[in-house]
Write an enzyme that holds these catalytic residues in place. Sequence first.
Site, PDB file in Angstrom:
ATOM      1  N   SER A  13       0.371   6.745  12.884  1.00  0.00           N
ATOM      2  CA  SER A  13      -0.277   5.530  12.387  1.00  0.00           C
ATOM      3  C   SER A  13      -0.579   4.577  13.540  1.00  0.00           C
ATOM      4  O   SER A  13       0.213   4.449  14.473  1.00  0.00           O
ATOM      5  CB  SER A  13       0.633   4.831  11.371  1.00  0.00           C
ATOM      6  OG  SER A  13       0.842   5.680  10.271  1.00  0.00           O
ATOM      7  N   HIS A  28      -1.243  14.865   7.958  1.00  0.00           N
ATOM      8  CA  HIS A  28      -1.594  13.487   8.306  1.00  0.00           C
ATOM      9  C   HIS A  28      -2.725  13.543   9.344  1.00  0.00           C
ATOM     10  O   HIS A  28      -2.508  13.289  10.522  1.00  0.00           O
ATOM     11  CB  HIS A  28      -0.331  12.816   8.876  1.00  0.00           C
ATOM     12  CG  HIS A  28      -0.454  11.358   9.126  1.00  0.00           C
ATOM     13  ND1 HIS A  28       0.305  10.701  10.069  1.00  0.00           N
ATOM     14  CD2 HIS A  28      -1.231  10.405   8.566  1.00  0.00           C
ATOM     15  CE1 HIS A  28       0.003   9.420  10.076  1.00  0.00           C
ATOM     16  NE2 HIS A  28      -0.924   9.212   9.170  1.00  0.00           N
ATOM     17  N   GLY A  57       0.753  -1.252   0.000  1.00  0.00           N
ATOM     18  CA  GLY A  57       0.000   0.000   0.000  1.00  0.00           C
ATOM     19  C   GLY A  57       0.777   1.291   0.000  1.00  0.00           C
ATOM     20  O   GLY A  57       0.903   1.956  -1.028  1.00  0.00           O
ATOM     21  N   GLY A  58       1.296   1.671   1.166  1.00  0.00           N
ATOM     22  CA  GLY A  58       1.933   2.982   1.310  1.00  0.00           C
ATOM     23  C   GLY A  58       3.153   3.181   0.423  1.00  0.00           C
ATOM     24  O   GLY A  58       3.513   4.304   0.088  1.00  0.00           O
ATOM     25  N   CYS A 114      -2.793   4.777  15.898  1.00  0.00           N
ATOM     26  CA  CYS A 114      -3.174   5.393  17.182  1.00  0.00           C
ATOM     27  C   CYS A 114      -4.661   5.748  17.211  1.00  0.00           C
ATOM     28  O   CYS A 114      -5.089   6.552  18.031  1.00  0.00           O
ATOM     29  CB  CYS A 114      -2.346   6.647  17.448  1.00  0.00           C
ATOM     30  SG  CYS A 114      -0.664   6.285  17.986  1.00  0.00           S
ATOM     31  N   ASN A 146     -14.537   8.875  23.785  1.00  0.00           N
ATOM     32  CA  ASN A 146     -13.757  10.062  23.401  1.00  0.00           C
ATOM     33  C   ASN A 146     -14.666  11.244  23.069  1.00  0.00           C
ATOM     34  O   ASN A 146     -14.217  12.392  23.038  1.00  0.00           O
ATOM     35  CB  ASN A 146     -12.848   9.741  22.204  1.00  0.00           C
ATOM     36  CG  ASN A 146     -11.769   8.724  22.559  1.00  0.00           C
ATOM     37  OD1 ASN A 146     -11.432   8.556  23.737  1.00  0.00           O
ATOM     38  ND2 ASN A 146     -11.243   8.030  21.576  1.00  0.00           N
ATOM     39  N   PHE A 159     -12.477   4.935  22.426  1.00  0.00           N
ATOM     40  CA  PHE A 159     -13.502   4.686  21.409  1.00  0.00           C
ATOM     41  C   PHE A 159     -14.651   5.699  21.534  1.00  0.00           C
ATOM     42  O   PHE A 159     -14.412   6.898  21.512  1.00  0.00           O
ATOM     43  CB  PHE A 159     -13.949   3.222  21.448  1.00  0.00           C
ATOM     44  CG  PHE A 159     -12.788   2.274  21.298  1.00  0.00           C
ATOM     45  CD1 PHE A 159     -12.107   2.196  20.086  1.00  0.00           C
ATOM     46  CD2 PHE A 159     -12.318   1.508  22.363  1.00  0.00           C
ATOM     47  CE1 PHE A 159     -11.001   1.369  19.930  1.00  0.00           C
ATOM     48  CE2 PHE A 159     -11.213   0.679  22.220  1.00  0.00           C
ATOM     49  CZ  PHE A 159     -10.562   0.614  20.995  1.00  0.00           C
ATOM     50  N   GLY A 160     -15.903   5.247  21.704  1.00  0.00           N
ATOM     51  CA  GLY A 160     -17.037   6.179  21.772  1.00  0.00           C
ATOM     52  C   GLY A 160     -16.943   7.169  22.916  1.00  0.00           C
ATOM     53  O   GLY A 160     -17.459   8.297  22.829  1.00  0.00           O
TER      54      GLY A 160
END
Length: 610
Positions: A267, A245, A217-218, A269, A519, A516-517
């Site tokens: 990346s 980014h 990919g990258g 995180c 946050n 997750f939620g």
Amino acid sequence: MTTVNAPEFVRHPKLIAWVEEIANLTKPAKIEWCDGSEEEYQRLIDLMIANGTMQKLNQEKHPGSYLANSDPSDVARVEDRTYICSQNKEDAGATNNWEDPAVMREKLNGLFEGSMKGRTMYVVPFSMGPLGSHIAHIGIELTDSPYVAVSMRKMARMGKAVYDVLGTDGEFVPCVHTVGAPLAEGQKDVAWPCNPEKYIVHYPETREIWSFGSGYGGNALLGKKCLALRIASVMGREQGWLAEHMLILGVTNPQGEKHYIAAAFPSACGKTNFAMLIPPAGYEGWKIETVGDDIAWIKPGEDGRLYAINPEAGFFGVAPGTNTKTNPNCMATLHKDVIYTNVAVTDDGQVWWEGLSKEVPANLTNWKGQPHVNGEKAAHPNARFTVAAGQCPSIDADWENPAGVPISAFIFGGRRADTVPLVSEAFDWVDGVYKAATMGSETTAAAVGQQGIVRRDPFAMLPFAGYNMADYFDHWLNLGAKVSEKAEASGNKLPKIFNVNWFRRDAEGNFVWPGFGQNMRVLEWIIDRCEGRANAVETPIGFVPTYEDLNWEGTEFTKEQFDLITNQDRDQWVTEIESHTELFNKLGERLPKALKERQAALLEAVKTGF
């Protein structure tokens, strides 16, 4: 000599001449001009299935979805093989690998000579950003990898329409990619061709990208990090805009107020999870929408506000850890038409990765194509999914608005077990730039190397800035000063800058913050700070909320837990700020004076203020 035979819809003489030049160098068996059609996509997928590069997944469970497994040596970005070949070494700076462009061109000419023998060269036209947007830029990638051609169709606006925008003399970024595995006549191909020798090379002055040896990919989807960050950051500095980014999300409160936030995390995180966040219990009436999950191009508007687009058209996300609990929107996005890379597969053709379910399915085939052995990773830690962004249920109505969306706040965050609190607001633009310039994160699997060591990752751009990092800091400072004047004249203001850290650990080494939620609770405080509604306490390192300043409805997160992740230790902070000197010394004379002054003031404040 390979016949170029450009189709009628390509009317750009300079482009046709360039394709001919590269074909004469790389000597492909034939050239195919991609038009981005569904028929072309399916034909290339079928070709890769026949070659063993891809396998068809269970079409009931994963309609239109396929799996590719890479060579075990070709699984991540190769930062040590990534070069910025500016004319002047100083312009690349100490954080980039540099080689004299004349020396590198000679080296690459040798490697690319005949590198596509026996293969097809695909001419892949793509637009980074909505077609025709004043913020967008066009690239043309020449590649001998059908995997790249089909992936670019999902990751960018790829196809015939690009040539309409390009016309007869439009500007484009020339991108050349080869897996570096020429085929002799009659030689059988391997499932994932690549070369042990790898180079990902950028020539900033001529806006060229050359990639050799990797199909991953990258390293191979050259519109992504190579164009959208490394080359675009150079263009942005010259033209007065930012290539970052960053994810971009929209937040709407129950009163209908909407804010757009751009956030930079290194990346792996949690950018994709944050961009697709679902508000938790207690947040009924709130809405989070996704503009982008990885890259933002940000240009100042006439009104002094900063407007951002997502230059990509798809998500190239890390699969391990993604599930219906951590990211339900992402899982819903993956309901069809996905290209998976390096995940595991069940005996009935369903994908699996660590974190997808507690139970490991029986009869699993791992990412190397072998029977899974318990205790080993079934999916590679950097296994990926490639999917069109339009499939995301939380996609923002304005995600393809050519004018971009106005940014209210920037958030920066890394993976830190201690020191850095859950959230803090910078005192001003210069302070915010300092915090972003010195942010640190523990290393992850997205790049090759050791994991778990804290490294400085300025603006989460360490692997992606296409020029001297000190000049990059200077560009942020100058842009802020310029935009601030314009904003004041229009009654607007610069975006506020915040730092977050979801990854503080307790004495036992466990994460304290549920993330997750949840946050959303931090996000609400950030928005209320932008609106001048929320309280905060001034500390030596910025404004931070007290337990009472956050909304805890629907959760039982205690004040004691909150104190654990927001407490600030004087000695830890002295060590932290002193450790910034290593980066600053590395950057040398070009480092903006304002940042050295900010460091001295911050150190003094921390020593006397805690």
